[in-house]
Design an enzyme around this catalytic site. Sequence first.
Site, short mmCIF file in Angstrom:
data_model
loop_
_atom_site.label_atom_id
_atom_site.label_comp_id
_atom_site.label_asym_id
_atom_site.label_seq_id
_atom_site.Cartn_x
_atom_site.Cartn_y
_atom_site.Cartn_z
N ALA A 1 4.61 -5.51 2.65
CA ALA A 1 5.54 -6.58 2.99
C ALA A 1 5.60 -7.55 1.81
O ALA A 1 4.65 -7.65 1.03
CB ALA A 1 5.08 -7.30 4.25
N GLY B 1 2.48 -2.78 4.48
CA GLY B 1 3.69 -2.33 5.18
C GLY B 1 4.24 -1.02 4.63
O GLY B 1 4.90 -0.28 5.35
N GLU C 1 2.27 1.54 6.35
CA GLU C 1 2.68 1.52 7.76
C GLU C 1 4.04 2.17 7.96
O GLU C 1 4.26 2.89 8.93
CB GLU C 1 2.69 0.06 8.26
CG GLU C 1 1.28 -0.52 8.35
CD GLU C 1 1.27 -2.03 8.56
OE1 GLU C 1 1.83 -2.75 7.70
OE2 GLU C 1 0.72 -2.49 9.56
N GLU D 1 -4.23 -6.04 3.56
CA GLU D 1 -3.83 -7.35 4.10
C GLU D 1 -4.98 -8.35 4.15
O GLU D 1 -4.78 -9.55 3.98
CB GLU D 1 -3.22 -7.18 5.50
CG GLU D 1 -1.84 -6.52 5.51
CD GLU D 1 -1.88 -5.01 5.57
OE1 GLU D 1 -2.97 -4.41 5.34
OE2 GLU D 1 -0.83 -4.41 5.83
N1 CAA Z 1 5.13 -8.62 -2.33
C1 CAA Z 1 5.85 -9.23 -3.27
N2 CAA Z 1 5.85 -8.87 -4.57
C2 CAA Z 1 5.09 -7.83 -4.92
C3 CAA Z 1 4.30 -7.13 -3.98
C4 CAA Z 1 4.35 -7.56 -2.63
N3 CAA Z 1 3.67 -6.93 -1.66
N4 CAA Z 1 3.63 -6.17 -4.63
C5 CAA Z 1 3.98 -6.24 -5.93
N5 CAA Z 1 4.86 -7.25 -6.10
C6 CAA Z 1 5.50 -7.68 -7.35
C7 CAA Z 1 4.53 -8.45 -8.22
O1 CAA Z 1 4.43 -9.80 -7.80
C8 CAA Z 1 5.14 -8.28 -9.57
O2 CAA Z 1 6.24 -9.17 -9.68
P1 CAA Z 1 6.38 -10.13 -11.00
O3 CAA Z 1 6.60 -9.16 -12.14
O4 CAA Z 1 7.55 -10.97 -10.69
O5 CAA Z 1 5.08 -10.85 -11.12
C9 CAA Z 1 5.72 -6.88 -9.51
O6 CAA Z 1 5.85 -6.56 -8.13
C10 CAA Z 1 4.82 -5.84 -10.14
O7 CAA Z 1 3.53 -5.96 -9.53
P2 CAA Z 1 2.18 -6.12 -10.38
O8 CAA Z 1 2.43 -6.78 -11.69
O9 CAA Z 1 1.16 -6.73 -9.48
O10 CAA Z 1 1.85 -4.57 -10.64
P3 CAA Z 1 0.42 -3.91 -10.89
O11 CAA Z 1 0.71 -2.50 -11.30
O12 CAA Z 1 -0.43 -4.75 -11.76
O13 CAA Z 1 -0.29 -3.90 -9.42
C11 CAA Z 1 -0.36 -3.54 -7.03
C12 CAA Z 1 0.25 -3.12 -8.39
C13 CAA Z 1 -1.85 -3.19 -6.97
C14 CAA Z 1 0.40 -2.75 -5.94
C15 CAA Z 1 -0.19 -5.07 -6.83
O14 CAA Z 1 1.16 -5.42 -7.10
C16 CAA Z 1 -0.54 -5.56 -5.45
O15 CAA Z 1 -1.72 -5.71 -5.13
N6 CAA Z 1 0.49 -5.83 -4.61
C17 CAA Z 1 0.27 -6.39 -3.29
C18 CAA Z 1 -0.24 -5.33 -2.30
C19 CAA Z 1 -0.48 -5.95 -0.94
O16 CAA Z 1 -1.33 -6.80 -0.75
N7 CAA Z 1 0.28 -5.44 0.08
C20 CAA Z 1 0.15 -5.88 1.45
C21 CAA Z 1 1.18 -6.91 1.76
S1 CAA Z 1 0.95 -7.65 3.35
C22 CAA Z 1 1.64 -6.57 4.45
O17 CAA Z 1 2.13 -5.51 4.10
C23 CAA Z 1 1.63 -7.02 5.90
C24 CAA Z 1 1.99 -5.97 6.89
O18 CAA Z 1 1.14 -5.31 7.46
C25 CAA Z 1 3.39 -5.75 7.29
#
Ligand code: CAA
Length: 258
Positions: free
Chosen positions: A66, A109, A112, A132
């Site tokens: 998400a 998500g 999921e 999460e």
């Molecule tokens: N939401 C918003 N933006 C996201 C994102 C997310 N879940 N995941 C990645 N992005 C964005 C980053 O912010 C970044 O944007 P900017 O260039 O503007 O900074 C871009 O995508 C590229 O990401 P990274 O630079 O972080 O890429 P990376 O290769 O270094 O890392 C990753 C990849 C490990 C997937 C890392 O991006 C990450 O940890 N993302 C978040 C994962 C996460 O926590 N997901 C769970 C979300 S909560 C949820 O899903 C609730 C639910 O149950 C419904």
Amino acid sequence: MTYETILIETPAPGVGLVRLNRPQALNALNAQITREIFAALEAFDADDSVRCIVLTGSDKAFAAGADIKEMEATDAVTLFASNDFTDWSRMTRVRKPVIAAVSGWALGGGCEMAMICDMIVASETAKFGQPEITIGVIPGAGGTQRLTRAVGKAIAMEMILANRHLTAQEALHYGLVNRVYPVESYLTEAIQLAEKIAGMPGAAAKLAKEAVNKAFELSLTEGLNYEKRNFYLLFGTEDKAEGMKAFVEKRKAEWKHR
Ligand code: CAA
């Protein structure tokens, strides 16, 4: 309907493809992209020329969860009022089989959403996780329930509490995914599997999907009764008459999908 964050194709006979297309955010699932995904799935579900759907992202990310930037500004009262995550149940009402073709990140998500699909074809680079807890919450689109049913309590707990990621091979081992292919071919393989399913009689495919999914919700006796009703119902279809006649006449059946 025109889409801004997804791409739509029909890459093979009977197959509809929905491709998530927010590369700048690793396909993070904000309100717009989820709305478009659900609308596209529903459109293919209503399209008689499509009998199986493939949902995919990019080679780098199926979806990184998400959209955290969108959620950061949200509080409990707003979320409760908008009830956005309840909208995800629209995906569970798609009656045609849906295959997730997953490469790279399938987190939160994203994991999921793949699990709501009926099967998962993964690339060797796929990584599944429910991170999460690292941002102070828990899975909110079915992760605690579907992951536990898919991989069992021990692995689900570790993924949800300790942010363990599963590699594609581990996901295969634990029964989360159907098949693993090199990144160059996973999408082609998913489309081929979808084409094979699309070549089956359509009503039987829908009722089979529905009956298998009931196994997660009903007691064994209720589930067996449900299955029998669907089995009996198919005896009213033109494809049942054709399928059995073709077997007896030792020829290939010509399905009408009715
Ligand atoms: N939401 C918003 N933006 C996201 C994102 C997310 N879940 N995941 C990645 N992005 C964005 C980053 O912010 C970044 O944007 P900017 O260039 O503007 O900074 C871009 O995508 C590229 O990401 P990274 O630079 O972080 O890429 P990376 O290769 O270094 O890392 C990753 C990849 C490990 C997937 C890392 O991006 C990450 O940890 N993302 C978040 C994962 C996460 O926590 N997901 C769970 C979300 S909560 C949820 O899903 C609730 C639910 O149950 C419904």
